[in-house]
Design a protein around this motif. Structure first.
Motif, PDB file in Angstrom:
ATOM      1  N   PHE A 137     -17.000  27.258  13.327  1.00 10.93           N
ATOM      2  CA  PHE A 137     -17.363  25.881  13.663  1.00 10.93           C
ATOM      3  C   PHE A 137     -17.873  25.136  12.434  1.00 10.93           C
ATOM      4  O   PHE A 137     -17.340  24.113  12.039  1.00 10.93           O
ATOM      5  CB  PHE A 137     -18.413  25.856  14.776  1.00 10.93           C
ATOM      6  N   GLY A 138     -18.911  25.646  11.815  1.00 12.87           N
ATOM      7  CA  GLY A 138     -19.509  24.948  10.690  1.00 12.87           C
ATOM      8  C   GLY A 138     -18.632  24.866   9.462  1.00 12.87           C
ATOM      9  O   GLY A 138     -18.783  23.955   8.644  1.00 12.87           O
ATOM     10  N   ASP A 139     -17.711  25.830   9.307  1.00 14.61           N
ATOM     11  CA  ASP A 139     -16.864  25.871   8.100  1.00 14.61           C
ATOM     12  C   ASP A 139     -15.383  25.855   8.450  1.00 14.61           C
ATOM     13  O   ASP A 139     -14.562  26.401   7.706  1.00 14.61           O
ATOM     14  CB  ASP A 139     -17.188  27.133   7.286  1.00 14.61           C
ATOM     15  N   ALA A 140     -15.042  25.236   9.558  1.00 17.83           N
ATOM     16  CA  ALA A 140     -13.657  25.263  10.039  1.00 17.83           C
ATOM     17  C   ALA A 140     -12.675  24.733   9.007  1.00 17.83           C
ATOM     18  O   ALA A 140     -11.588  25.295   8.817  1.00 17.83           O
ATOM     19  CB  ALA A 140     -13.541  24.474  11.333  1.00 17.83           C
ATOM     20  N   ASP A 141     -13.016  23.653   8.329  1.00 11.18           N
ATOM     21  CA  ASP A 141     -12.098  23.057   7.356  1.00 11.18           C
ATOM     22  C   ASP A 141     -11.896  23.973   6.156  1.00 11.18           C
ATOM     23  O   ASP A 141     -10.795  24.014   5.580  1.00 11.18           O
ATOM     24  CB  ASP A 141     -12.609  21.692   6.910  1.00 11.18           C
ATOM     25  N   ILE A 189     -12.038  27.290   6.274  1.00  9.36           N
ATOM     26  CA  ILE A 189     -11.187  28.374   6.752  1.00  9.36           C
ATOM     27  C   ILE A 189      -9.744  27.918   6.847  1.00  9.36           C
ATOM     28  O   ILE A 189      -8.810  28.688   6.568  1.00  9.36           O
ATOM     29  CB  ILE A 189     -11.693  28.881   8.123  1.00  9.36           C
ATOM     30  N   ALA A 190      -9.528  26.658   7.231  1.00 11.66           N
ATOM     31  CA  ALA A 190      -8.180  26.121   7.413  1.00 11.66           C
ATOM     32  C   ALA A 190      -7.360  26.165   6.133  1.00 11.66           C
ATOM     33  O   ALA A 190      -6.123  26.156   6.186  1.00 11.66           O
ATOM     34  CB  ALA A 190      -8.252  24.689   7.933  1.00 11.66           C
ATOM     35  N   GLN A 191      -8.000  26.222   4.978  1.00  8.27           N
ATOM     36  CA  GLN A 191      -7.268  26.337   3.716  1.00  8.27           C
ATOM     37  C   GLN A 191      -6.474  27.639   3.654  1.00  8.27           C
ATOM     38  O   GLN A 191      -5.465  27.728   2.950  1.00  8.27           O
ATOM     39  CB  GLN A 191      -8.250  26.289   2.538  1.00  8.27           C
ATOM     40  N   LEU A 223      -5.241  28.304  11.990  1.00 10.39           N
ATOM     41  CA  LEU A 223      -5.868  28.488  13.296  1.00 10.39           C
ATOM     42  C   LEU A 223      -7.389  28.397  13.222  1.00 10.39           C
ATOM     43  O   LEU A 223      -8.061  28.352  14.249  1.00 10.39           O
ATOM     44  CB  LEU A 223      -5.467  29.834  13.896  1.00 10.39           C
ATOM     45  N   ARG A 224      -7.927  28.420  11.994  1.00  9.26           N
ATOM     46  CA  ARG A 224      -9.378  28.324  11.783  1.00  9.26           C
ATOM     47  C   ARG A 224     -10.119  29.445  12.508  1.00  9.26           C
ATOM     48  O   ARG A 224     -11.187  29.235  13.068  1.00  9.26           O
ATOM     49  CB  ARG A 224      -9.890  26.955  12.250  1.00  9.26           C
ATOM     50  N   ARG A 225      -9.552  30.630  12.471  1.00  4.16           N
ATOM     51  CA  ARG A 225     -10.147  31.771  13.140  1.00  4.16           C
ATOM     52  C   ARG A 225     -10.504  32.849  12.126  1.00  4.16           C
ATOM     53  O   ARG A 225      -9.977  32.883  11.009  1.00  4.16           O
ATOM     54  CB  ARG A 225      -9.190  32.342  14.193  1.00  4.16           C
ATOM     55  N   VAL A 226     -11.401  33.726  12.550  1.00  2.00           N
ATOM     56  CA  VAL A 226     -11.780  34.865  11.725  1.00  2.00           C
ATOM     57  C   VAL A 226     -11.613  36.145  12.546  1.00  2.00           C
ATOM     58  O   VAL A 226     -11.641  36.085  13.783  1.00  2.00           O
ATOM     59  CB  VAL A 226     -13.248  34.735  11.244  1.00  2.00           C
ATOM     60  N   PRO A 227     -11.379  37.266  11.852  1.00  4.19           N
ATOM     61  CA  PRO A 227     -11.346  37.407  10.404  1.00  4.19           C
ATOM     62  C   PRO A 227     -10.043  36.896   9.795  1.00  4.19           C
ATOM     63  O   PRO A 227      -8.988  36.940  10.432  1.00  4.19           O
ATOM     64  CB  PRO A 227     -11.460  38.920  10.206  1.00  4.19           C
ATOM     65  N   THR A 228     -10.171  36.428   8.574  1.00  3.57           N
ATOM     66  CA  THR A 228      -9.014  36.132   7.742  1.00  3.57           C
ATOM     67  C   THR A 228      -9.219  36.893   6.440  1.00  3.57           C
ATOM     68  O   THR A 228     -10.307  36.850   5.860  1.00  3.57           O
ATOM     69  CB  THR A 228      -8.899  34.633   7.447  1.00  3.57           C
ATOM     70  N   LEU A 229      -8.198  37.609   6.017  1.00  7.11           N
ATOM     71  CA  LEU A 229      -8.276  38.367   4.769  1.00  7.11           C
ATOM     72  C   LEU A 229      -7.280  37.770   3.783  1.00  7.11           C
ATOM     73  O   LEU A 229      -6.086  37.652   4.091  1.00  7.11           O
ATOM     74  CB  LEU A 229      -7.963  39.845   4.999  1.00  7.11           C
ATOM     75  N   LEU A 261      -3.951  36.803   5.784  1.00  6.87           N
ATOM     76  CA  LEU A 261      -3.570  37.448   7.035  1.00  6.87           C
ATOM     77  C   LEU A 261      -4.705  37.289   8.033  1.00  6.87           C
ATOM     78  O   LEU A 261      -5.885  37.392   7.675  1.00  6.87           O
ATOM     79  CB  LEU A 261      -3.292  38.928   6.788  1.00  6.87           C
ATOM     80  N   MET A 262      -4.343  37.012   9.280  1.00  4.83           N
ATOM     81  CA  MET A 262      -5.325  36.855  10.350  1.00  4.83           C
ATOM     82  C   MET A 262      -5.136  37.945  11.393  1.00  4.83           C
ATOM     83  O   MET A 262      -4.132  38.661  11.357  1.00  4.83           O
ATOM     84  CB  MET A 262      -5.174  35.483  10.990  1.00  4.83           C
TER      85      MET A 262
END
Length: 213
Positions: free
Chosen positions: A34-38, A40-42, A46-52, A60-61
């Motif tokens: 939520f607080g860092d969605a933008d 993460i979107a880079q 999907l703005r979801r975690v985990p992202t590696l 990769l998500m």
């Protein structure tokens, strides 16, 4: 590589524990969905975690997909994975534990962001409750140190991170006293240095308020 997501997520944490156990070095970006969605979107639309994010920029998500790639890189040293019939069981238990965690997240959001549709809330509660009962039965039926004998697996890790998430993020929502085998399993995992190194007490990060309130 860069692991994006906070350690209070059971899915982020399962990846982090696996990386620690494998001795794979990584940087950690404790970004909130939520607080860092933008931010993460880079790396993940999907703005979801985990992202590696790998060193070559490949991102990769989904924790299961991430760990499949990590295991492939370990080759014969991928001791967290299993082969043959045990792999079927591993995937089944991961799906069960992951499903319980996912429904726990749904309950959390229903409680935090709106009153919740009673039918949906009750359905999620039933899924989590019966899922915990199934996990308890699976763990109690196995007499080894871990689910598959004397070596920890991905299923062991996810079972433990799910348990920790539920007891903290949904504290008091479920009576955990009857889940003795599951509790003992989680305690055994949490005593390991790799788990302690990637622990973060659960804190709900709310979406930023809109400019017009």
């Amino acid at each position: 590589m860069l692991l994006i997501g906070q350690y209070d997520s059971p899915f982020v944490r399962r990846v982090a524990v696996a990386l620690k156990l494998y001795g794979v070095a990584y940087e950690h970006a404790p970004w909130s969905t939520f607080g860092d969605a933008d931010r993460i979107a880079q790396y993940n639309p999907l703005r979801r975690v985990p992202t590696l994010v790998f060193d070559d920029g490949f991102s990769l998500m989904d924790s299961g997909s991430i760990l499949e790639i990590i295991d492939a890189g370990q080759g014969e040293n991928a001791f967290l994975d299993r082969k043959g019939a045990e792999r079927r069981e591993l995937l089944r238990l991961c799906a069960l534990a992951g499903g319980v965690a996912d429904k726990g997240v749904s309950l959390l959001y229903e409680k935090a962001f709106r009153e919740g549709l009673p039918m949906w809330v009750q359905r999620c509660r039933t899924q989590v409750g019966e899922g915990l009962e199934a996990l308890e039965a699976e763990r109690a039926a196995r007499t080894g140190t871990w689910l598959f004998g004397e070596t920890i697996s991905h299923a062991d890790i996810l079972m433990a991170t799910t348990y920790r998430f539920l007891t903290e993020a949904l504290d008091g929502a479920f009576d955990m006293t009857g889940f003795k085998a599951l509790t003992a399993h989680a305690d055994r995992c949490e005593a390991m240095a790799e788990f302690a190194a990637v622990y973060q007490p659960y804190t709900l990060t709310r979406p930023p308020e809109s400019a017009d309130g």
